[in-house]
Scaffold this active site. Structure first.
Site, mmCIF file in Angstrom:
data_model
loop_
_atom_site.group_PDB
_atom_site.id
_atom_site.type_symbol
_atom_site.label_atom_id
_atom_site.label_comp_id
_atom_site.label_asym_id
_atom_site.label_seq_id
_atom_site.Cartn_x
_atom_site.Cartn_y
_atom_site.Cartn_z
ATOM 1 N N LYS A 1 2.110 -3.098 6.524
ATOM 2 C CA LYS A 1 2.418 -3.365 5.109
ATOM 3 C C LYS A 1 3.920 -3.149 4.851
ATOM 4 O O LYS A 1 4.555 -3.912 4.110
ATOM 5 C CB LYS A 1 1.582 -2.460 4.203
ATOM 6 C CG LYS A 1 0.086 -2.785 4.216
ATOM 7 C CD LYS A 1 -0.219 -4.060 3.437
ATOM 8 C CE LYS A 1 -1.697 -4.374 3.408
ATOM 9 N NZ LYS A 1 -2.046 -5.562 2.632
ATOM 10 N N TYR B 1 -1.775 0.373 10.050
ATOM 11 C CA TYR B 1 -2.031 -0.323 8.781
ATOM 12 C C TYR B 1 -0.814 -0.198 7.863
ATOM 13 O O TYR B 1 -0.267 -1.193 7.380
ATOM 14 C CB TYR B 1 -3.289 0.249 8.118
ATOM 15 C CG TYR B 1 -3.450 -0.158 6.672
ATOM 16 C CD1 TYR B 1 -3.671 -1.487 6.336
ATOM 17 C CD2 TYR B 1 -3.351 0.780 5.644
ATOM 18 C CE1 TYR B 1 -3.798 -1.879 5.013
ATOM 19 C CE2 TYR B 1 -3.487 0.402 4.322
ATOM 20 C CZ TYR B 1 -3.703 -0.923 4.010
ATOM 21 O OH TYR B 1 -3.814 -1.301 2.696
ATOM 22 N N SER C 1 0.820 -1.218 0.000
ATOM 23 C CA SER C 1 0.000 0.000 0.000
ATOM 24 C C SER C 1 0.848 1.259 0.000
ATOM 25 O O SER C 1 1.939 1.293 0.582
ATOM 26 C CB SER C 1 -0.871 -0.002 1.252
ATOM 27 O OG SER C 1 -1.495 1.246 1.426
#
Ligand code: UFG
Length: 319
Positions: A143, A139, A115
């Site tokens: 990643k 988040y 991402s």
């Protein structure tokens, strides 16, 4: 050639499954249906209902597979701030279990769903893959950690891996069984919220005082079909024990107001909006440099913002 698609019941994963099958690949889906939908999975795929956190499920799903496209994971920025443990567990530990299973099964090829959230607040724009990763939420941090794990796995255990760093994914795929819609609950993404706005429930525009031409945030939107075409090209490029990071966006930015105008044109009606305060954690501008995807994958997106909002509107049955 059989591909394991983890997270193949989700919005992006289920689109990948359909497109892989159309191209002649055999597909196994591993999904725990925690956020995905059983009815989104193509009936031509072998479906294992299970979790990447369960080594037995992973072993079963990997049987007879030649490569993995790994979408499974938690993917909401806001939720990751409230439940960081959940993100570290599912995303990072889940990927560790999957990589261990692949090593045992002798599978050496993986395309990973990374991402743009790994970059955090960009220092320069457009963003290059060589820019530092300074994620501003759990988040993005998970990643970035997985990208590092893949690099180690390549160096030490011969994995051939490509991390595709998505910017803002939109649009939908039309199939013979209907459109594969983005179905999140709650929905936090701009395009579905814009398309669903009504006079009673106008879309909130998070900040109109950003340092951009019209005062709203700029993002790089890419059509989900273009995005999956890049995954299929990435699969074909997995031919050496290296790890490569590739940005996937359209390479141009659209402001929130430009997205609203595009949606208004697609719907042929006014889109009701309400000015709201800035949302925590939003950078002003996020735009990808996509030269690496063009060079290494011979890929370029072909669907513009008008097509994205039109297809999303069809998928959400709003037109
Ligand atoms: N926005 C609004 N109103 C809304 C929803 C969003 O004004 O109701 C604005 C946001 O403030 C932002 C833009 O629209 O400026 C896009 O917001 P999204 O929530 O659609 O997407 P994000 O850019 O926050 O995040 C998305 C993915 C992340 C990924 C990131 C990378 O959800 O997983 O793109 O660019 F990391």
């Amino acid at each position: 050639m059989r591909i394991l698609v983890t997270g193949g019941a989700g919005y992006i994963g289920s689109t990948a499954v359909r497109m892989l099958i159309e191209k002649g690949f055999d597909v196994t889906v591993l999904d725990d249906l925690s956020t995905g939908h059983r009815d989104a999975i193509s009936s031509s795929a072998t479906f294992i209902e299970g979790s990447i956190l369960n080594p037995d499920d992973v072993t079963t799903a990997l049987k007879e597979c030649d490569a993995v496209i790994h979408f499974a994971g938690k993917s909401l920025v806001g939720e990751s701030v409230l439940k960081p443990d959940l993100y570290w567990s599912v995303n990072v530990e889940g990927t560790r279990i999957l990589l261990d299973g692949m090593r045992k099964a002798g599978i050496t090829r993986m395309v990973f769903s990374s991402s743009a959230a790994t970059y955090g607040e960009p220092l320069t724009t457009p963003i290059l893959e060589t820019d530092p990763t300074l994620p501003t939420n759990p988040y993005g941090a998970t990643k970035a950690r997985i990208d590092e794990m893949l690099a180690v796995e390549s160096d030490h255990y011969g994995l051939s891996a490509i991390s595709l760093r998505y910017f803002n994914v939109a649009g939908a795929l039309s199939t013979s069984q209907g459109w594969l819609a983005e179905r999140h609950s709650p929905e936090t993404h701009l395009i579905p919220n814009v398309l669903r706005s009504t006079q009673e429930n106008p879309v909130s525009v998070f900040g109109t005082d950003w340092p951009t031409s019209d005062g709203t945030c700029i993002r790089d939107y890419v059509h989900v079909v273009d995005l999956i075409e890049a995954h299929i090209k990435a699969l074909g490029a997995l031919n050496s024990p290296t790890h490569t990071i590739i940005n996937l966006g359209s390479g141009r930015g659209y402001s929130v107001f430009e997205v609203i105008d595009a949606a208004s044109a697609a719907l042929a009606r006014e889109v009701h909006r309400r000015k709201s305060p800035r949302r925590d954690g939003d950078p002003a501008v996020l735009v990808a440099d996509i030269s690496r995807a063009k060079t290494l994958l011979s890929w370029a997106p072909t669907r513009d913002i008008a097509q994205m909002v039109l297809d999303s509107a069809h998928a959400l049955e709003l037109i």
